[in-house]
Design a protein around this motif. Structure first.
Motif, mmCIF file in Angstrom:
data_model
loop_
_atom_site.group_PDB
_atom_site.id
_atom_site.type_symbol
_atom_site.label_atom_id
_atom_site.label_comp_id
_atom_site.label_asym_id
_atom_site.label_seq_id
_atom_site.Cartn_x
_atom_site.Cartn_y
_atom_site.Cartn_z
ATOM 1 N N ALA A 37 -9.269 -40.191 30.264
ATOM 2 C CA ALA A 37 -9.223 -39.598 29.068
ATOM 3 C C ALA A 37 -10.486 -40.171 28.246
ATOM 4 C CB ALA A 37 -8.257 -39.138 29.004
ATOM 5 N N ILE A 38 -9.999 -41.550 27.614
ATOM 6 C CA ILE A 38 -10.363 -42.276 26.989
ATOM 7 C C ILE A 38 -12.232 -42.557 27.695
ATOM 8 C CG2 ILE A 38 -10.957 -44.648 26.355
ATOM 9 C CD1 ILE A 38 -8.026 -45.553 26.665
ATOM 10 N N MET A 88 -14.102 -36.031 20.513
ATOM 11 C CA MET A 88 -12.952 -37.330 20.557
ATOM 12 C C MET A 88 -10.779 -37.263 20.790
ATOM 13 S SD MET A 88 -12.635 -40.886 21.669
ATOM 14 C CE MET A 88 -14.178 -41.360 20.793
ATOM 15 N N VAL A 89 -11.087 -36.065 19.829
ATOM 16 C CA VAL A 89 -9.408 -36.145 20.007
ATOM 17 C C VAL A 89 -8.938 -35.618 21.151
ATOM 18 C CG1 VAL A 89 -7.427 -34.861 18.372
ATOM 19 C CG2 VAL A 89 -8.910 -36.744 17.415
ATOM 20 N N HIS A 90 -9.923 -34.435 21.157
ATOM 21 C CA HIS A 90 -8.987 -33.189 22.196
ATOM 22 C C HIS A 90 -9.092 -33.796 24.408
ATOM 23 C CE1 HIS A 90 -9.810 -29.296 20.755
ATOM 24 N NE2 HIS A 90 -9.248 -30.179 19.390
ATOM 25 N N PRO A 91 -9.930 -34.932 24.622
ATOM 26 C CA PRO A 91 -9.660 -35.747 25.257
ATOM 27 C C PRO A 91 -8.977 -37.009 25.450
ATOM 28 C CG PRO A 91 -12.285 -35.489 24.911
ATOM 29 C CD PRO A 91 -11.204 -35.303 23.941
ATOM 30 N N LEU A 92 -8.454 -37.385 24.494
ATOM 31 C CA LEU A 92 -7.377 -38.381 24.478
ATOM 32 C C LEU A 92 -6.172 -37.705 24.024
ATOM 33 C CD1 LEU A 92 -8.480 -40.653 22.033
ATOM 34 C CD2 LEU A 92 -8.548 -40.924 24.525
ATOM 35 N N THR A 93 -5.712 -36.628 23.622
ATOM 36 C CA THR A 93 -4.608 -35.383 23.685
ATOM 37 C C THR A 93 -4.542 -35.368 24.862
ATOM 38 O OG1 THR A 93 -5.375 -34.908 21.473
ATOM 39 C CG2 THR A 93 -3.506 -33.791 22.598
ATOM 40 N N ALA A 94 -5.326 -34.610 25.847
ATOM 41 C CA ALA A 94 -4.718 -33.971 27.297
ATOM 42 C C ALA A 94 -5.123 -35.279 28.424
ATOM 43 C CB ALA A 94 -5.992 -34.054 27.666
ATOM 44 N N ILE A 136 -4.231 -40.022 15.942
ATOM 45 C CA ILE A 136 -3.744 -38.620 15.584
ATOM 46 C C ILE A 136 -3.815 -37.983 17.592
ATOM 47 C CG2 ILE A 136 -5.055 -36.241 15.215
ATOM 48 C CD1 ILE A 136 -7.010 -39.010 12.935
ATOM 49 N N ALA A 137 -4.239 -37.952 18.301
ATOM 50 C CA ALA A 137 -3.819 -37.684 19.771
ATOM 51 C C ALA A 137 -3.173 -37.995 20.354
ATOM 52 C CB ALA A 137 -5.070 -37.996 20.854
ATOM 53 N N TYR A 138 -1.777 -39.162 19.840
ATOM 54 C CA TYR A 138 -1.233 -39.861 20.411
ATOM 55 C C TYR A 138 -0.004 -38.864 19.149
ATOM 56 C CZ TYR A 138 3.256 -42.339 21.604
ATOM 57 O OH TYR A 138 4.315 -42.670 21.382
ATOM 58 N N PHE A 139 0.143 -38.271 18.311
ATOM 59 C CA PHE A 139 1.005 -37.325 17.500
ATOM 60 C C PHE A 139 0.919 -36.422 17.902
ATOM 61 C CE2 PHE A 139 1.118 -34.620 13.772
ATOM 62 C CZ PHE A 139 2.580 -34.822 13.724
ATOM 63 N N LEU A 140 -0.777 -35.944 18.029
ATOM 64 C CA LEU A 140 -0.297 -34.285 18.794
ATOM 65 C C LEU A 140 0.207 -34.137 20.627
ATOM 66 C CD1 LEU A 140 -4.509 -33.411 17.894
ATOM 67 C CD2 LEU A 140 -2.069 -33.003 16.846
ATOM 68 N N ALA A 141 -0.056 -34.995 20.914
ATOM 69 C CA ALA A 141 0.397 -35.155 22.307
ATOM 70 C C ALA A 141 2.130 -35.469 22.482
ATOM 71 C CB ALA A 141 -0.153 -36.327 23.617
ATOM 72 N N TYR A 142 2.519 -35.691 21.188
ATOM 73 C CA TYR A 142 4.066 -36.955 21.884
ATOM 74 C C TYR A 142 5.121 -35.920 20.948
ATOM 75 C CZ TYR A 142 2.830 -39.285 25.134
ATOM 76 O OH TYR A 142 1.587 -39.770 26.608
ATOM 77 N N SER A 143 4.927 -35.586 19.098
ATOM 78 C CA SER A 143 5.405 -34.665 18.124
ATOM 79 C C SER A 143 5.558 -33.738 18.585
ATOM 80 C CB SER A 143 4.205 -35.048 16.785
ATOM 81 O OG SER A 143 5.438 -35.108 16.149
ATOM 82 N N LYS A 144 7.209 -33.608 17.619
ATOM 83 C CA LYS A 144 7.501 -32.387 17.879
ATOM 84 C C LYS A 144 7.433 -31.519 16.375
ATOM 85 C CE LYS A 144 10.824 -33.370 21.459
ATOM 86 N NZ LYS A 144 12.543 -33.390 22.095
ATOM 87 N N PHE A 145 6.377 -32.181 15.480
ATOM 88 C CA PHE A 145 6.073 -31.236 14.095
ATOM 89 C C PHE A 145 6.422 -30.014 13.933
ATOM 90 C CE2 PHE A 145 3.986 -31.462 10.104
ATOM 91 C CZ PHE A 145 4.777 -31.468 9.304
#
Length: 227
Positions: free
Chosen positions: A150-151, A109-115, A34-43
């Motif tokens: 971040a992890i 979990m998601v916010h640090p991973l996204t960053a 989910i973090a990967y999606f939020l970081a790189y997706s253009k959805f």
């Protein structure tokens, strides 16, 4: 003092650490993609997903706990399914507080991973693709090794936050000995019984553990920064 420590029931700590470990493991496995999606997706609706992920940060635990209780009880959607396959409802059982903890600690979990994903230099990713590596290989061999701070932050914050949970766990799990009675609830029960000695011991140990966990993550992050 030693006599008091010997008389204290430490089973809530074992249950708390079991809950924190399981919750953190699930959060990492679910939060990473989910973090990967939020970081790189253009959805287009990515902002709505980000808002949903961050919702537990602003919702009162009682609100989130109430709706989770409805869902996980024997008349709720998840509760009925769980009852059908496992013979008991989710609410007021350990599995129920695991689900509640995962949802409540999700942004930690998601916010640090996204960053962390966003901090990776794009030239490293492009170089990996140029060398013929797939997206999956690039994630595991290039991106993840370069976002260790971040992890570590996501894992530590999720673990520490789960240890200190109270409202959501109380709403969904109640205070059942050996099943849902974690340390935070044991402290609440002790105060209600005017057993301040037990409350002091539990609180002091929990305070020390929380401080130690955060101290370790800050020290390790400084080491990563130096490197």
């Amino acid at each position: 003092m030693l006599e008091v420590l010997k008389q204290i029931d430490y089973s809530p700590f074992l249950l708390t650490f079991k809950l924190a470990i399981i919750t953190t493991l699930f959060l990492f496995l679910i939060g990473l993609p989910i973090a990967y999606f939020l970081a790189y997706s253009k959805f287009r609706l990515k902002s709505a997903i980000e808002a949903a992920v961050a919702l537990p940060l602003v919702l009162p635990p009682s609100v989130l706990g109430f709706y989770l209780l409805l869902i996980t009880s024997k008349n709720g959607f998840l509760g009925k399914l769980w009852q059908e396959y496992f013979g008991h409802q989710l609410a007021f059982h350990f599995e129920g507080i695991v689900l509640a903890s995962i949802i409540f600690s999700f942004p930690f979990m998601v916010h640090p991973l996204t960053a962390g994903f966003r901090s990776i230099n794009k030239s490293l990713i492009e170089a990996s693709y140029t060398l013929g590596k797939s997206k999956l290989e690039t994630v595991f061999r290039v991106i993840l090794p370069n976002m260790k701070p971040a992890i570590l932050t996501g894992i530590t914050l999720s673990f520490a936050h789960t240890i200190g949970e109270f409202g959501v766990v109380l709403m969904v799990g109640g205070s059942i000995e050996g099943e849902t009675k974690v340390v935070s609830i044991a402290i609440y029960d002790a105060v209600e019984k005017i057993d301040y000695t037990t409350a002091h011991v539990y609180s002091a140990i929990l305070f020390g553990i929380s401080f130690f966990v955060l101290l370790v993550v800050y020290m390790l992050n400084k080491r990563f920064e130096v490197r």
